[in-house]
Design a protein around this motif. Structure first.
Motif, mmCIF file in Angstrom:
data_model
loop_
_atom_site.group_PDB
_atom_site.id
_atom_site.type_symbol
_atom_site.label_atom_id
_atom_site.label_comp_id
_atom_site.label_asym_id
_atom_site.label_seq_id
_atom_site.Cartn_x
_atom_site.Cartn_y
_atom_site.Cartn_z
ATOM 1 N N CYS A 101 0.817 -1.219 0.000
ATOM 2 C CA CYS A 101 0.000 0.000 0.000
ATOM 3 C C CYS A 101 0.849 1.266 0.000
ATOM 4 O O CYS A 101 0.680 2.140 -0.854
ATOM 5 C CB CYS A 101 -0.939 0.005 1.207
ATOM 6 S SG CYS A 101 -2.067 -1.409 1.273
ATOM 7 N N ASN A 129 -7.347 5.250 -2.685
ATOM 8 C CA ASN A 129 -6.754 3.950 -3.012
ATOM 9 C C ASN A 129 -5.966 3.389 -1.838
ATOM 10 O O ASN A 129 -5.985 2.176 -1.581
ATOM 11 C CB ASN A 129 -5.850 4.070 -4.241
ATOM 12 C CG ASN A 129 -6.632 4.311 -5.512
ATOM 13 O OD1 ASN A 129 -7.831 4.017 -5.583
ATOM 14 N ND2 ASN A 129 -5.982 4.840 -6.527
ATOM 15 N N CYS A 133 -6.799 -0.080 0.054
ATOM 16 C CA CYS A 133 -5.759 -1.104 0.139
ATOM 17 C C CYS A 133 -5.613 -1.604 1.574
ATOM 18 O O CYS A 133 -5.554 -2.811 1.823
ATOM 19 C CB CYS A 133 -4.435 -0.542 -0.378
ATOM 20 S SG CYS A 133 -3.053 -1.723 -0.362
#
Length: 207
Positions: A101, A129, A133
């Protein structure tokens, strides 16, 4: 038949029998070895395949811990934690967040100018995002999300990239609210004056 001839015949028969017995033993040993060889070969390939599958998180052996199924990556994540940490521990989660990540987030932020970091439109997708993650990996490892490790991860992100961003200044309320706050006292003044006058008249009349 003389004793010498009989002795020679007996010796020859014994030698022949010995050679036959020896060859039979060798053949039997070879047959036994060949019979065992396929089992050894199969066992080797099975072990090799099992190790390879476990490395990629596809081991068919049942694990002693639960693994989530919210993502097709869950088996891979659980396999890594099983192979290197023995279980989905917080230490394994920390490793996964760092490698899967944060590296992507750091690379994406490095591709932007420092002045763009404080513009939410430039970093909102990257931030989202990163959050997704961390949530995906936590759910796969059956670790509650959010958790202290994830919270600390975002604290570190803010201290690294967003600490110099100016905070939003307090803005004026909408015009409707401003009008209501101003007009209310103005309207109350005549009412209060009228009440005082009426009270005064009533007091004079009663006297």
């Amino acid at each position: 038949m003389t004793a010498t001839s009989f002795s020679l015949m007996f010796s020859w028969s014994f030698v022949t029998l010995f050679i036959w017995a020896g060859s039979t033993t060798v053949v039997c040993l070879v047959d036994v070895k060949l019979a065992k060889q396929p089992a050894t070969t199969i066992g080797y390939h099975s072990t090799e395949m099992m190790v390879a599958n476990a490395t990629y998180g596809k081991s068919t052996l049942s694990r002693p811990f639960a693994c989530g199924n919210n993502s097709h990556h869950c088996q891979t994540y659980c396999g890594i934690c099983s192979d290197f940490y023995g279980a989905p521990t917080m230490e394994c989660l920390s490793f996964m967040l760092e490698e899967l990540c944060l590296l992507k987030f750091d690379e994406a932020m490095a591709s932007l100018n420092n002045t763009d970091w404080c513009t939410w439109g430039n970093v909102s997708i990257l931030y989202s995002n990163l959050s997704l993650c961390t949530e995906e990996i936590s759910d796969c490892l059956v670790i509650p999300w959010p958790n202290p490790l994830v919270e600390q991860t975002f604290v570190n992100i803010h201290s690294r990239f967003f600490k110099d961003c100016p905070t939003e200044q307090l803005s004026d309320p909408p015009p409707v609210i401003v009008f209501a706050l101003v007009i209310t006292p103005i309207c109350l003044i005549p009412v209060m004056v009228s009440l005082v006058v009426l009270k005064t008249k009533n007091a004079d009349g009663s006297s």
